[in-house]
Design a protein around this motif. Sequence first.
Motif, PDB file in Angstrom:
ATOM      1  N   VAL A 123     -50.581 -30.763   1.342  1.00 32.35           N
ATOM      2  CA  VAL A 123     -50.965 -29.384   1.412  1.00 32.35           C
ATOM      3  C   VAL A 123     -52.029 -29.154   2.151  1.00 32.35           C
ATOM      4  CG1 VAL A 123     -51.560 -30.581  -1.493  1.00 32.35           C
ATOM      5  CG2 VAL A 123     -53.369 -29.927   0.311  1.00 32.35           C
ATOM      6  N   ASN A 124     -51.641 -27.474   1.751  1.00 31.41           N
ATOM      7  CA  ASN A 124     -52.072 -26.495   3.093  1.00 31.41           C
ATOM      8  C   ASN A 124     -51.383 -26.400   4.124  1.00 31.41           C
ATOM      9  OD1 ASN A 124     -54.642 -25.990   1.284  1.00 31.41           O
ATOM     10  ND2 ASN A 124     -55.693 -27.626   2.221  1.00 31.41           N
ATOM     11  N   VAL A 125     -49.981 -27.016   3.756  1.00 30.29           N
ATOM     12  CA  VAL A 125     -48.629 -26.970   5.143  1.00 30.29           C
ATOM     13  C   VAL A 125     -48.867 -25.791   5.330  1.00 30.29           C
ATOM     14  CG1 VAL A 125     -46.919 -27.816   5.370  1.00 30.29           C
ATOM     15  CG2 VAL A 125     -47.940 -28.422   3.619  1.00 30.29           C
ATOM     16  N   PRO A 126     -48.625 -25.172   6.639  1.00 26.67           N
ATOM     17  CA  PRO A 126     -48.198 -24.004   6.906  1.00 26.67           C
ATOM     18  C   PRO A 126     -46.904 -23.311   7.386  1.00 26.67           C
ATOM     19  CG  PRO A 126     -48.795 -25.447   8.472  1.00 26.67           C
ATOM     20  CD  PRO A 126     -49.143 -26.046   7.808  1.00 26.67           C
ATOM     21  N   PHE A 127     -46.532 -22.257   6.472  1.00 20.87           N
ATOM     22  CA  PHE A 127     -45.858 -22.042   6.290  1.00 20.87           C
ATOM     23  C   PHE A 127     -44.860 -21.935   8.187  1.00 20.87           C
ATOM     24  CE2 PHE A 127     -46.453 -19.580   2.894  1.00 20.87           C
ATOM     25  CZ  PHE A 127     -45.772 -19.914   1.692  1.00 20.87           C
ATOM     26  N   GLU A 128     -45.590 -21.897   9.200  1.00 22.27           N
ATOM     27  CA  GLU A 128     -44.493 -22.178  10.177  1.00 22.27           C
ATOM     28  C   GLU A 128     -44.390 -23.895  10.700  1.00 22.27           C
ATOM     29  OE1 GLU A 128     -47.501 -19.342  10.527  1.00 22.27           O
ATOM     30  OE2 GLU A 128     -47.516 -20.833   9.904  1.00 22.27           O
ATOM     31  N   ALA A 129     -44.519 -23.927  10.324  1.00 23.47           N
ATOM     32  CA  ALA A 129     -44.185 -25.448  10.027  1.00 23.47           C
ATOM     33  C   ALA A 129     -42.402 -25.749   8.780  1.00 23.47           C
ATOM     34  CB  ALA A 129     -44.833 -26.481   8.971  1.00 23.47           C
ATOM     35  N   PHE A 130     -42.751 -25.144   8.158  1.00 24.92           N
ATOM     36  CA  PHE A 130     -41.354 -24.984   7.602  1.00 24.92           C
ATOM     37  C   PHE A 130     -40.115 -24.775   8.549  1.00 24.92           C
ATOM     38  CE2 PHE A 130     -38.615 -23.331   3.457  1.00 24.92           C
ATOM     39  CZ  PHE A 130     -37.881 -24.452   3.306  1.00 24.92           C
ATOM     40  N   MET A 131     -40.567 -23.249   8.868  1.00 25.25           N
ATOM     41  CA  MET A 131     -39.582 -22.079   9.925  1.00 25.25           C
ATOM     42  C   MET A 131     -39.274 -23.094  10.818  1.00 25.25           C
ATOM     43  SD  MET A 131     -42.266 -18.908   9.780  1.00 25.25           S
ATOM     44  CE  MET A 131     -43.092 -17.923   8.276  1.00 25.25           C
ATOM     45  N   GLY A 132     -40.065 -24.056  11.421  1.00 26.82           N
ATOM     46  CA  GLY A 132     -39.403 -24.529  12.800  1.00 26.82           C
ATOM     47  C   GLY A 132     -38.356 -26.192  12.698  1.00 26.82           C
ATOM     48  N   HIS A 133     -38.424 -26.575  10.695  1.00 27.02           N
ATOM     49  CA  HIS A 133     -37.452 -26.819  10.538  1.00 27.02           C
ATOM     50  C   HIS A 133     -36.227 -26.209  10.679  1.00 27.02           C
ATOM     51  CE1 HIS A 133     -39.398 -30.812   9.960  1.00 27.02           C
ATOM     52  NE2 HIS A 133     -40.465 -30.323   9.178  1.00 27.02           N
ATOM     53  N   LEU A 134     -36.346 -25.098   9.797  1.00 25.03           N
ATOM     54  CA  LEU A 134     -35.064 -24.402   9.370  1.00 25.03           C
ATOM     55  C   LEU A 134     -34.622 -23.369  10.954  1.00 25.03           C
ATOM     56  CD1 LEU A 134     -36.384 -22.273   6.255  1.00 25.03           C
ATOM     57  CD2 LEU A 134     -35.106 -24.154   6.127  1.00 25.03           C
ATOM     58  N   ALA A 135     -35.611 -23.059  11.909  1.00 25.71           N
ATOM     59  CA  ALA A 135     -35.356 -22.608  13.078  1.00 25.71           C
ATOM     60  C   ALA A 135     -33.652 -22.894  13.793  1.00 25.71           C
ATOM     61  CB  ALA A 135     -36.311 -22.774  14.491  1.00 25.71           C
ATOM     62  N   GLY A 136     -33.326 -24.648  13.363  1.00 23.08           N
ATOM     63  CA  GLY A 136     -32.736 -24.945  14.051  1.00 23.08           C
ATOM     64  C   GLY A 136     -31.312 -24.558  13.415  1.00 23.08           C
ATOM     65  N   PHE A 137     -30.880 -24.046  12.899  1.00 21.84           N
ATOM     66  CA  PHE A 137     -29.700 -23.499  11.604  1.00 21.84           C
ATOM     67  C   PHE A 137     -29.839 -22.577  11.690  1.00 21.84           C
ATOM     68  CE2 PHE A 137     -31.850 -28.018   9.871  1.00 21.84           C
ATOM     69  CZ  PHE A 137     -30.508 -27.896  10.037  1.00 21.84           C
ATOM     70  N   ASP A 138     -28.374 -22.027  11.764  1.00 17.93           N
ATOM     71  CA  ASP A 138     -27.519 -20.436  10.684  1.00 17.93           C
ATOM     72  C   ASP A 138     -27.500 -20.253   9.384  1.00 17.93           C
ATOM     73  OD1 ASP A 138     -27.136 -18.146  10.568  1.00 17.93           O
ATOM     74  OD2 ASP A 138     -25.558 -18.731  11.988  1.00 17.93           O
ATOM     75  N   ILE A 139     -28.240 -19.863   8.766  1.00 17.59           N
ATOM     76  CA  ILE A 139     -27.975 -19.972   7.291  1.00 17.59           C
ATOM     77  C   ILE A 139     -27.587 -19.074   7.392  1.00 17.59           C
ATOM     78  CG2 ILE A 139     -28.660 -20.183   4.734  1.00 17.59           C
ATOM     79  CD1 ILE A 139     -32.214 -21.304   6.610  1.00 17.59           C
ATOM     80  N   GLN A 140     -26.594 -19.379   6.962  1.00 23.25           N
ATOM     81  CA  GLN A 140     -25.038 -18.857   5.776  1.00 23.25           C
ATOM     82  C   GLN A 140     -25.354 -18.531   3.934  1.00 23.25           C
ATOM     83  OE1 GLN A 140     -22.186 -19.435   7.288  1.00 23.25           O
ATOM     84  NE2 GLN A 140     -22.406 -19.835   9.606  1.00 23.25           N
ATOM     85  N   ASP A 141     -26.025 -17.733   3.613  1.00 21.93           N
ATOM     86  CA  ASP A 141     -25.409 -17.618   1.986  1.00 21.93           C
ATOM     87  C   ASP A 141     -25.105 -16.563   1.280  1.00 21.93           C
ATOM     88  OD1 ASP A 141     -26.424 -18.763  -0.511  1.00 21.93           O
ATOM     89  OD2 ASP A 141     -28.802 -16.508  -0.570  1.00 21.93           O
ATOM     90  N   ALA A 142     -23.856 -17.452   0.255  1.00 22.55           N
ATOM     91  CA  ALA A 142     -22.955 -16.620   0.171  1.00 22.55           C
ATOM     92  C   ALA A 142     -23.110 -17.218  -1.454  1.00 22.55           C
ATOM     93  CB  ALA A 142     -21.727 -16.632   0.794  1.00 22.55           C
ATOM     94  N   PRO A 143     -21.907 -16.088  -2.478  1.00 17.89           N
ATOM     95  CA  PRO A 143     -21.912 -16.573  -3.499  1.00 17.89           C
ATOM     96  C   PRO A 143     -20.800 -18.447  -3.385  1.00 17.89           C
ATOM     97  CG  PRO A 143     -21.545 -14.377  -3.155  1.00 17.89           C
ATOM     98  CD  PRO A 143     -21.320 -14.849  -1.847  1.00 17.89           C
ATOM     99  N   ASP A 144     -20.272 -18.481  -2.633  1.00 16.94           N
ATOM    100  CA  ASP A 144     -19.579 -19.676  -2.617  1.00 16.94           C
ATOM    101  C   ASP A 144     -20.569 -20.690  -1.975  1.00 16.94           C
ATOM    102  OD1 ASP A 144     -18.655 -19.254  -0.395  1.00 16.94           O
ATOM    103  OD2 ASP A 144     -16.796 -19.685  -0.732  1.00 16.94           O
ATOM    104  N   GLY A 145     -21.376 -20.714  -2.266  1.00 11.82           N
ATOM    105  CA  GLY A 145     -22.634 -22.077  -1.426  1.00 11.82           C
ATOM    106  C   GLY A 145     -23.573 -21.371  -0.279  1.00 11.82           C
ATOM    107  N   VAL A 146     -24.071 -22.878   0.417  1.00  9.55           N
ATOM    108  CA  VAL A 146     -25.155 -21.747   1.719  1.00  9.55           C
ATOM    109  C   VAL A 146     -24.739 -22.849   1.926  1.00  9.55           C
ATOM    110  CG1 VAL A 146     -26.876 -23.143   0.258  1.00  9.55           C
ATOM    111  CG2 VAL A 146     -27.539 -21.558   2.211  1.00  9.55           C
ATOM    112  N   VAL A 147     -24.617 -22.363   3.503  1.00 10.94           N
ATOM    113  CA  VAL A 147     -24.076 -23.708   4.689  1.00 10.94           C
ATOM    114  C   VAL A 147     -25.340 -23.182   5.969  1.00 10.94           C
ATOM    115  CG1 VAL A 147     -22.580 -23.629   6.477  1.00 10.94           C
ATOM    116  CG2 VAL A 147     -21.389 -22.852   4.089  1.00 10.94           C
ATOM    117  N   LEU A 148     -25.787 -24.879   6.620  1.00 16.15           N
ATOM    118  CA  LEU A 148     -26.577 -24.718   7.324  1.00 16.15           C
ATOM    119  C   LEU A 148     -26.281 -25.400   8.375  1.00 16.15           C
ATOM    120  CD1 LEU A 148     -29.303 -26.928   5.239  1.00 16.15           C
ATOM    121  CD2 LEU A 148     -29.534 -24.602   5.999  1.00 16.15           C
ATOM    122  N   ALA A 149     -25.172 -24.115   9.236  1.00 15.88           N
ATOM    123  CA  ALA A 149     -24.868 -24.484  10.332  1.00 15.88           C
ATOM    124  C   ALA A 149     -26.288 -24.532  11.620  1.00 15.88           C
ATOM    125  CB  ALA A 149     -24.372 -23.031  10.954  1.00 15.88           C
ATOM    126  N   PRO A 150     -25.850 -25.524  12.589  1.00 18.72           N
ATOM    127  CA  PRO A 150     -26.650 -25.701  13.470  1.00 18.72           C
ATOM    128  C   PRO A 150     -26.781 -25.392  14.323  1.00 18.72           C
ATOM    129  CG  PRO A 150     -25.814 -27.382  12.326  1.00 18.72           C
ATOM    130  CD  PRO A 150     -24.817 -27.519  11.713  1.00 18.72           C
TER     131      PRO A 150
END
Length: 223
Positions: free
Chosen positions: A101-128
């Motif tokens: 618990v008390n996990v900093p948002f920066e830790a999650f941001m670090g995991h997401l930073a490796g992806f270009d997240i593309q969100d559209a009505p037909d789905g979300v893509v995690l593009a490295p």
Amino acid sequence: MPARTPDGRTLTVEGSPQPFTMGWSYMVWARGDGGSLRFHTAAAGARELISRHLGEYGRFTVREVSWNGARLVSHEDPENGGTTMLWIGPHHEVYTFIPGVNVPFEAFMGHLAGFDIQDAPDGVVLAPRLGARVRLGNMLAVNTLDGVCSVQVNPVGDLPRPGGTGKRVRGGALWKLDERRADGRVLRSAIVVNETTTTTLIAREADDPRFAAVADSITCGLN
């Protein structure tokens, strides 16, 4: 309607005589130099709705910040000693479970930073991102046919192929399996394998004739 998968492919489903109850949800593993992490994707708001339905939401400590045009939300669960971290876009959400618990948002941001997240009505893509040294694998797509069965789709080869040749059906080769549970009820499932997918169907009621019709007709493809 074709759906985009987190790894950028297109999932098509044809021939089902029953409607799906919701959009597709996915589980996918991200692997990089720092290890592996399991991500889930679903419609925006789905994780909160499920936790409220299960009566869990009231015990969470919820925090939220804005990040790159999306919402980052933290569901801290002191009872289980863990935190679900969510990226929520206009159409879909991406989330993972992090111990503690008390996990900093920066830790999650670090995991997401490796992806270009593309969100559209037909789905979300995690593009490295180029140079991120991260890749996706072991994807699972999940949905439900109204009142009949659950549907799980894996890329072919991610699951072992059943023994024998199976029965030829519209969607590929079909195997039917029955397992008797401790309470005496029969758990009936079917596996359909073709060139691109392994589809696992689990019946809600073993003797429902609609289940056999689904197994004989459903065709799932990934490209």
